[in-house]
Write a protein that holds these residues in place. Sequence first.
Motif, PDB file in Angstrom:
ATOM      1  N   TYR A  49     112.523  31.406   1.761  1.00  0.00           N
ATOM      2  CA  TYR A  49     111.696  30.362   2.471  1.00  0.00           C
ATOM      3  C   TYR A  49     110.442  30.645   2.868  1.00  0.00           C
ATOM      4  O   TYR A  49     109.379  30.353   2.782  1.00  0.00           O
ATOM      5  CB  TYR A  49     112.537  29.785   3.517  1.00  0.00           C
ATOM      6  CG  TYR A  49     111.934  28.620   4.245  1.00  0.00           C
ATOM      7  CD1 TYR A  49     111.721  27.512   3.780  1.00  0.00           C
ATOM      8  CD2 TYR A  49     111.722  28.615   5.655  1.00  0.00           C
ATOM      9  CE1 TYR A  49     110.983  26.464   4.235  1.00  0.00           C
ATOM     10  CE2 TYR A  49     111.101  27.658   6.462  1.00  0.00           C
ATOM     11  CZ  TYR A  49     110.720  26.399   5.637  1.00  0.00           C
ATOM     12  OH  TYR A  49     110.123  25.691   6.514  1.00  0.00           O
ATOM     13  N   LEU A  50     110.609  32.097   3.809  1.00  0.00           N
ATOM     14  CA  LEU A  50     109.594  32.390   4.544  1.00  0.00           C
ATOM     15  C   LEU A  50     108.135  33.082   3.538  1.00  0.00           C
ATOM     16  O   LEU A  50     107.100  32.661   3.568  1.00  0.00           O
ATOM     17  CB  LEU A  50     109.794  33.622   5.457  1.00  0.00           C
ATOM     18  CG  LEU A  50     108.760  34.164   6.472  1.00  0.00           C
ATOM     19  CD1 LEU A  50     108.281  32.877   7.096  1.00  0.00           C
ATOM     20  CD2 LEU A  50     109.291  34.972   7.261  1.00  0.00           C
ATOM     21  N   PRO A  51     108.600  33.700   2.481  1.00  0.00           N
ATOM     22  CA  PRO A  51     107.736  34.139   1.555  1.00  0.00           C
ATOM     23  C   PRO A  51     106.915  33.033   0.948  1.00  0.00           C
ATOM     24  O   PRO A  51     105.825  32.986   0.617  1.00  0.00           O
ATOM     25  CB  PRO A  51     108.460  35.090   0.486  1.00  0.00           C
ATOM     26  CG  PRO A  51     109.617  35.408   1.018  1.00  0.00           C
ATOM     27  CD  PRO A  51     109.959  34.419   2.107  1.00  0.00           C
ATOM     28  N   PHE A  52     107.690  31.877   0.516  1.00  0.00           N
ATOM     29  CA  PHE A  52     107.223  30.742  -0.085  1.00  0.00           C
ATOM     30  C   PHE A  52     106.330  30.068   0.865  1.00  0.00           C
ATOM     31  O   PHE A  52     105.144  29.491   0.770  1.00  0.00           O
ATOM     32  CB  PHE A  52     108.401  29.661  -0.353  1.00  0.00           C
ATOM     33  CG  PHE A  52     107.932  28.473  -0.742  1.00  0.00           C
ATOM     34  CD1 PHE A  52     107.807  28.159  -2.191  1.00  0.00           C
ATOM     35  CD2 PHE A  52     107.736  27.376   0.178  1.00  0.00           C
ATOM     36  CE1 PHE A  52     107.236  26.852  -2.499  1.00  0.00           C
ATOM     37  CE2 PHE A  52     107.119  25.974  -0.273  1.00  0.00           C
ATOM     38  CZ  PHE A  52     107.038  25.881  -1.761  1.00  0.00           C
ATOM     39  N   LEU A  53     106.698  29.871   2.008  1.00  0.00           N
ATOM     40  CA  LEU A  53     105.749  29.195   3.285  1.00  0.00           C
ATOM     41  C   LEU A  53     104.466  30.075   3.296  1.00  0.00           C
ATOM     42  O   LEU A  53     103.159  29.665   3.307  1.00  0.00           O
ATOM     43  CB  LEU A  53     106.400  29.216   4.399  1.00  0.00           C
ATOM     44  CG  LEU A  53     107.650  28.259   4.925  1.00  0.00           C
ATOM     45  CD1 LEU A  53     107.950  28.281   6.104  1.00  0.00           C
ATOM     46  CD2 LEU A  53     106.984  26.726   4.227  1.00  0.00           C
ATOM     47  N   LEU A  54     104.734  31.473   3.418  1.00  0.00           N
ATOM     48  CA  LEU A  54     103.550  32.283   3.692  1.00  0.00           C
ATOM     49  C   LEU A  54     102.420  32.320   2.538  1.00  0.00           C
ATOM     50  O   LEU A  54     101.216  32.254   2.481  1.00  0.00           O
ATOM     51  CB  LEU A  54     103.875  33.660   3.873  1.00  0.00           C
ATOM     52  CG  LEU A  54     104.518  33.802   5.416  1.00  0.00           C
ATOM     53  CD1 LEU A  54     104.985  35.416   5.481  1.00  0.00           C
ATOM     54  CD2 LEU A  54     103.619  33.640   6.611  1.00  0.00           C
ATOM     55  N   THR A  55     102.803  32.457   1.274  1.00  0.00           N
ATOM     56  CA  THR A  55     101.972  32.506   0.010  1.00  0.00           C
ATOM     57  C   THR A  55     101.240  31.257  -0.130  1.00  0.00           C
ATOM     58  O   THR A  55      99.848  31.110  -0.113  1.00  0.00           O
ATOM     59  CB  THR A  55     102.826  32.611  -1.289  1.00  0.00           C
ATOM     60  OG1 THR A  55     103.498  34.055  -1.170  1.00  0.00           O
ATOM     61  CG2 THR A  55     101.997  32.800  -2.399  1.00  0.00           C
ATOM     62  N   THR A  56     101.912  29.991   0.056  1.00  0.00           N
ATOM     63  CA  THR A  56     101.277  28.837   0.044  1.00  0.00           C
ATOM     64  C   THR A  56     100.186  28.523   1.116  1.00  0.00           C
ATOM     65  O   THR A  56      99.054  28.167   0.941  1.00  0.00           O
ATOM     66  CB  THR A  56     102.100  27.606   0.048  1.00  0.00           C
ATOM     67  OG1 THR A  56     103.412  27.864  -0.919  1.00  0.00           O
ATOM     68  CG2 THR A  56     101.748  26.378  -0.155  1.00  0.00           C
ATOM     69  N   ALA A  57     100.424  29.077   2.396  1.00  0.00           N
ATOM     70  CA  ALA A  57      99.813  28.914   3.727  1.00  0.00           C
ATOM     71  C   ALA A  57      98.624  29.757   3.286  1.00  0.00           C
ATOM     72  O   ALA A  57      97.350  29.525   3.743  1.00  0.00           O
ATOM     73  CB  ALA A  57     100.406  29.290   4.795  1.00  0.00           C
ATOM     74  N   GLU A  58      98.763  30.861   2.856  1.00  0.00           N
ATOM     75  CA  GLU A  58      97.307  31.874   2.691  1.00  0.00           C
ATOM     76  C   GLU A  58      96.546  31.293   1.551  1.00  0.00           C
ATOM     77  O   GLU A  58      95.224  31.209   1.859  1.00  0.00           O
ATOM     78  CB  GLU A  58      98.057  33.421   2.050  1.00  0.00           C
ATOM     79  CG  GLU A  58      98.487  34.129   3.024  1.00  0.00           C
ATOM     80  CD  GLU A  58      99.534  35.189   2.490  1.00  0.00           C
ATOM     81  OE1 GLU A  58      99.390  35.624   1.283  1.00  0.00           O
ATOM     82  OE2 GLU A  58     100.026  36.041   3.630  1.00  0.00           O
ATOM     83  N   TYR A  59      97.002  30.667   0.546  1.00  0.00           N
ATOM     84  CA  TYR A  59      96.137  30.072  -0.304  1.00  0.00           C
ATOM     85  C   TYR A  59      95.408  28.869   0.402  1.00  0.00           C
ATOM     86  O   TYR A  59      94.038  28.628   0.169  1.00  0.00           O
ATOM     87  CB  TYR A  59      96.941  29.794  -1.752  1.00  0.00           C
ATOM     88  CG  TYR A  59      97.040  30.698  -2.585  1.00  0.00           C
ATOM     89  CD1 TYR A  59      95.774  31.337  -3.121  1.00  0.00           C
ATOM     90  CD2 TYR A  59      98.294  31.302  -3.019  1.00  0.00           C
ATOM     91  CE1 TYR A  59      95.974  32.450  -4.026  1.00  0.00           C
ATOM     92  CE2 TYR A  59      98.422  32.272  -4.018  1.00  0.00           C
ATOM     93  CZ  TYR A  59      97.216  33.044  -4.534  1.00  0.00           C
ATOM     94  OH  TYR A  59      97.526  33.935  -5.252  1.00  0.00           O
ATOM     95  N   VAL A  60      96.121  28.053   0.747  1.00  0.00           N
ATOM     96  CA  VAL A  60      95.459  26.782   1.576  1.00  0.00           C
ATOM     97  C   VAL A  60      94.670  27.321   2.822  1.00  0.00           C
ATOM     98  O   VAL A  60      93.740  26.649   2.821  1.00  0.00           O
ATOM     99  CB  VAL A  60      96.746  25.945   2.157  1.00  0.00           C
ATOM    100  CG1 VAL A  60      96.334  24.853   2.917  1.00  0.00           C
ATOM    101  CG2 VAL A  60      97.681  25.402   1.069  1.00  0.00           C
ATOM    102  N   ALA A  61      94.798  28.141   3.282  1.00  0.00           N
ATOM    103  CA  ALA A  61      93.900  28.893   4.243  1.00  0.00           C
ATOM    104  C   ALA A  61      92.594  29.455   3.553  1.00  0.00           C
ATOM    105  O   ALA A  61      91.549  29.041   4.183  1.00  0.00           O
ATOM    106  CB  ALA A  61      94.451  29.903   5.181  1.00  0.00           C
ATOM    107  N   LEU A  62      92.674  29.907   2.654  1.00  0.00           N
ATOM    108  CA  LEU A  62      91.385  30.170   1.913  1.00  0.00           C
ATOM    109  C   LEU A  62      90.580  29.059   1.283  1.00  0.00           C
ATOM    110  O   LEU A  62      89.420  28.961   1.429  1.00  0.00           O
ATOM    111  CB  LEU A  62      91.790  31.089   0.574  1.00  0.00           C
ATOM    112  CG  LEU A  62      90.898  31.372  -0.349  1.00  0.00           C
ATOM    113  CD1 LEU A  62      89.598  32.323   0.287  1.00  0.00           C
ATOM    114  CD2 LEU A  62      91.292  32.403  -1.543  1.00  0.00           C
ATOM    115  N   GLY A  63      91.606  27.979   1.134  1.00  0.00           N
ATOM    116  CA  GLY A  63      90.927  26.803   0.582  1.00  0.00           C
ATOM    117  C   GLY A  63      90.166  25.969   1.715  1.00  0.00           C
ATOM    118  O   GLY A  63      88.973  25.407   1.619  1.00  0.00           O
TER     119      GLY A  63
END
Length: 198
Positions: A160-174
């Motif tokens: 769960y946490l790796p999933f959230l973090l990876t997605t959030a990092e890409y969205v933050a870049l966007g």
Amino acid sequence: MATTQTQRLGIFAALALVMAVTRLHHFDALPDASMAVFFLAGFWLRGSGRWAFPLLMALAVLVDFLVITGAGLDFWSHYCVSAAYWFLLPAYGALWLGGSWLARHQLGLRLPTLGLAAVVLLVSESASYLVSNGSFYWLSASVPAPRSFAAWFVNLGDWYLPFLLTTAEYVALGAVLHVATALLARTLRQAGARPLSH
């Protein structure tokens, strides 16, 4: 958020490229950006879901097919492809709907939009993860029996946490790209509105 069809096509092409490149090398140093791509596409391409969402889904399946068969394996017997694979549709749909909802309710380049974006991303990521992980756990033959809710919760927690973090990092870049583009467009509009001095 794009206003012209050309802008929408450009955004779609960029997102598709990011998804294809990162999905091709799912377990390499560059993590898969698919989840973030669907959230950002929902935000930037709201109103274009009839064509953009199915094309992104088709691209995801095509990349998976190429990676699996390129490794000399049968697509339909691969451990990732089971009845649960079809649940990627609602899993990605949850992210698209989250981004689309945010686009409709955001308040422009203001701090409350950032807070709203964080909450909407967390909710849509969690729903997506619950659907994708849950369907895989309960429907895939790759998960050994006997299955239990206790074991599923352990499995949920592992990823769960790796999933959230990876997605959030890409969205933050966007989000950073979105803000930079919006500020640049505003600056260019203001510069164009000023009378030329002699």
